[in-house]
Design an enzyme around this catalytic site. Structure first.
Site, PDB file in Angstrom:
ATOM      1  N   LYS A 119       0.843  -1.212   0.000  1.00  0.00           N
ATOM      2  CA  LYS A 119       0.000   0.000   0.000  1.00  0.00           C
ATOM      3  C   LYS A 119       0.873   1.255   0.000  1.00  0.00           C
ATOM      4  O   LYS A 119       2.074   1.187   0.287  1.00  0.00           O
ATOM      5  CB  LYS A 119      -0.918  -0.034   1.216  1.00  0.00           C
ATOM      6  CG  LYS A 119      -0.173   0.024   2.547  1.00  0.00           C
ATOM      7  CD  LYS A 119      -1.075  -0.299   3.727  1.00  0.00           C
ATOM      8  CE  LYS A 119      -0.300  -0.224   5.028  1.00  0.00           C
ATOM      9  NZ  LYS A 119      -1.091  -0.712   6.176  1.00  0.00           N
ATOM     10  N   ARG A 149     -10.626  -0.264  14.014  1.00  0.00           N
ATOM     11  CA  ARG A 149     -10.653   0.406  12.721  1.00  0.00           C
ATOM     12  C   ARG A 149     -11.570  -0.302  11.737  1.00  0.00           C
ATOM     13  O   ARG A 149     -12.058   0.281  10.772  1.00  0.00           O
ATOM     14  CB  ARG A 149      -9.219   0.468  12.178  1.00  0.00           C
ATOM     15  CG  ARG A 149      -9.030   1.271  10.929  1.00  0.00           C
ATOM     16  CD  ARG A 149      -7.562   1.434  10.578  1.00  0.00           C
ATOM     17  NE  ARG A 149      -6.929   0.187  10.153  1.00  0.00           N
ATOM     18  CZ  ARG A 149      -5.668   0.092   9.730  1.00  0.00           C
ATOM     19  NH1 ARG A 149      -4.916   1.174   9.666  1.00  0.00           N
ATOM     20  NH2 ARG A 149      -5.152  -1.065   9.381  1.00  0.00           N
ATOM     21  N   TYR A 178      15.084  30.344   6.327  1.00  0.00           N
ATOM     22  CA  TYR A 178      13.909  31.082   6.800  1.00  0.00           C
ATOM     23  C   TYR A 178      13.912  31.221   8.315  1.00  0.00           C
ATOM     24  O   TYR A 178      14.283  30.284   9.027  1.00  0.00           O
ATOM     25  CB  TYR A 178      12.628  30.347   6.377  1.00  0.00           C
ATOM     26  CG  TYR A 178      12.400  30.359   4.890  1.00  0.00           C
ATOM     27  CD1 TYR A 178      12.177  31.561   4.213  1.00  0.00           C
ATOM     28  CD2 TYR A 178      12.403  29.176   4.166  1.00  0.00           C
ATOM     29  CE1 TYR A 178      11.964  31.562   2.836  1.00  0.00           C
ATOM     30  CE2 TYR A 178      12.183  29.175   2.793  1.00  0.00           C
ATOM     31  CZ  TYR A 178      11.966  30.382   2.137  1.00  0.00           C
ATOM     32  OH  TYR A 178      11.758  30.379   0.789  1.00  0.00           O
ATOM     33  N   MET A 237      11.694  24.250   0.963  1.00  0.00           N
ATOM     34  CA  MET A 237      10.926  23.363   0.090  1.00  0.00           C
ATOM     35  C   MET A 237      11.819  22.545  -0.842  1.00  0.00           C
ATOM     36  O   MET A 237      11.603  21.356  -1.043  1.00  0.00           O
ATOM     37  CB  MET A 237       9.909  24.163  -0.730  1.00  0.00           C
ATOM     38  CG  MET A 237       8.943  23.268  -1.510  1.00  0.00           C
ATOM     39  SD  MET A 237       7.885  24.145  -2.633  1.00  0.00           S
ATOM     40  CE  MET A 237       6.802  24.999  -1.512  1.00  0.00           C
TER      41      MET A 237
END
Ligand SMILES: *Cc1c(COP(=O)(O)O)cnc(C)c1O
Length: 333
Positions: free
Chosen positions: A6, A104, A229, A278
């Protein structure tokens, strides 16, 4: 073995990895949903496909037509699959999901004996297997041992291997840390990619994925110059700063910033300075004059474990691996 592929085979590439496991002869490929099952089928990979998650009504005709194997959590699902199967003159192999603690999906364990009789009357369904899931095999040994015992008890009570050809409970941590009694199928995911959820078994495995980039630029910044940043890092000396062409846009977690993250190149470790951006990040190479533009950099792999990166980002290795974005070119060796 059911090889769990998955989430794009945990970020490694769904079709490529599914093909390898199918060729290796696994009994099933485990996927989360119909979208993933479809991609495997479209790639022409021949292996039984098991749907680990619940399905919704609009998907069920396709599941029947393609003979994918769903797990059943409710009578509503069972009756619907049964009606669709009988309309086609077919019988669909399904597995019962039992909830022994995950919360679940699956039938709640105490309801099962009554429900099984009802299910066995549905002629469009062939109850082929039974499965449950471990919520804390890497965290709570006592609970997990009790779960294995409970699952074995449920199987016995419902007729054992005569009723269920496939009996499965263990994920990677369950398979590594316990001895599944009465089970004949395991559903490992993470460990197939060479990462152990239990640190003591990591030496027995070799990580399949190495996340790499290159040094794109090297400059020397004067004392007192901010880096990245927020200027959370300011140079304390003239600093030779190497910029690397990878960032959180590639899936390398931004949250490692401030937790002493490091990268590996030319046989040494170098600290990441300031925040991961990024598309780029900066490292301090002041003490390594040999580092040059174009050098290959390991973000994680055999020298830095994905577990280390995950810990510094306050998450888990499953999350880091599945988060590597499509921008990162996958090369298969
Ligand atoms: C994802 C998943 C697995 C595999 O878990 P790992 O911890 O990666 O081994 C097994 N079973 C089910 C039901 C799952 O959802």
């Amino acid at each position: 073995m059911m090889a769990v592929v998955k989430a794009g085979a945990y970020g490694h590439g769904l079709e490529e990895v599914a093909r390898v496991f199918a060729q290796a002869g696994v009994a099933f490929l485990g996927v989360a949903n119909v979208g993933e099952a479809r991609r495997i089928a479209h790639a022409g990979i021949k292996c039984r496909i098991y749907l680990l998650g619940a399905t919704w009504r609009e998907e069920r005709e396709e599941i029947l037509d393609r003979d994918w194997t769903p797990c059943i959590s409710s009578m509503e699902e069972a009756r619907h699959f049964d009606a669709l199967a009988r309309a086609r003159g077919k019988s669909l192999a399904v597995h019962l999901a039992v909830d022994t603690g995950m919360g679940r999906g699956g039938f709640v364990a105490e309801h099962l004996p009554d429900i099984l009789a009802e299910l066995q009357e549905l002629e469009g369904l062939q109850i082929e297997g039974i499965g449950s899931h471990l919520p804390s095999a890497d965290e709570d040994e006592e609970f997990t041992r009790a779960q294995f015992a409970q699952f074995a008890g449920i199987i016995d009570e419902l007729g054992g291997e005569k009723t269920f050809a496939w009996r499965h409970l263990a994920n990677s941590a369950g398979l590594l840390g316990y001895e599944p009694r009465d089970c004949n199928l395991a559903r490992p995911g993470l460990m197939l990619y060479g990462i152990s959820p239990l640190p003591s078994y990591q030496d027995a495995l070799r990580p399949a994925m190495t996340l790499k980039s290159r040094v794109t630029l090297i400059r020397t910044l004067p004392t007192g110059h901010g880096v990245s940043y927020g200027r959370s890092f300011v140079t304390k000396r003239p600093t030779r700063v190497a910029t690397i062409g990878m960032g959180y846009g590639d899936g390398y977690p931004r949250h490692v910033s401030g937790h002493a993250p490091r990268v590996y190149l030319r046989g040494q470790y170098f600290p990441i300075l300031g925040r991961v951006t990024m598309d780029q990040m900066m490292i301090d190479v002041t003490d390594a004059a040999e580092v040059s533009e174009g050098d290959e950099v390991e973000l994680f792999g055999s020298h830095i474990s994905v577990n280390e990166v995950a810990q510094k980002a306050d998450t888990i290795s499953w999350h880091v691996l599945t988060g590597i974005t499509a921008r990162v070119v996958r090369l298969y060796l």
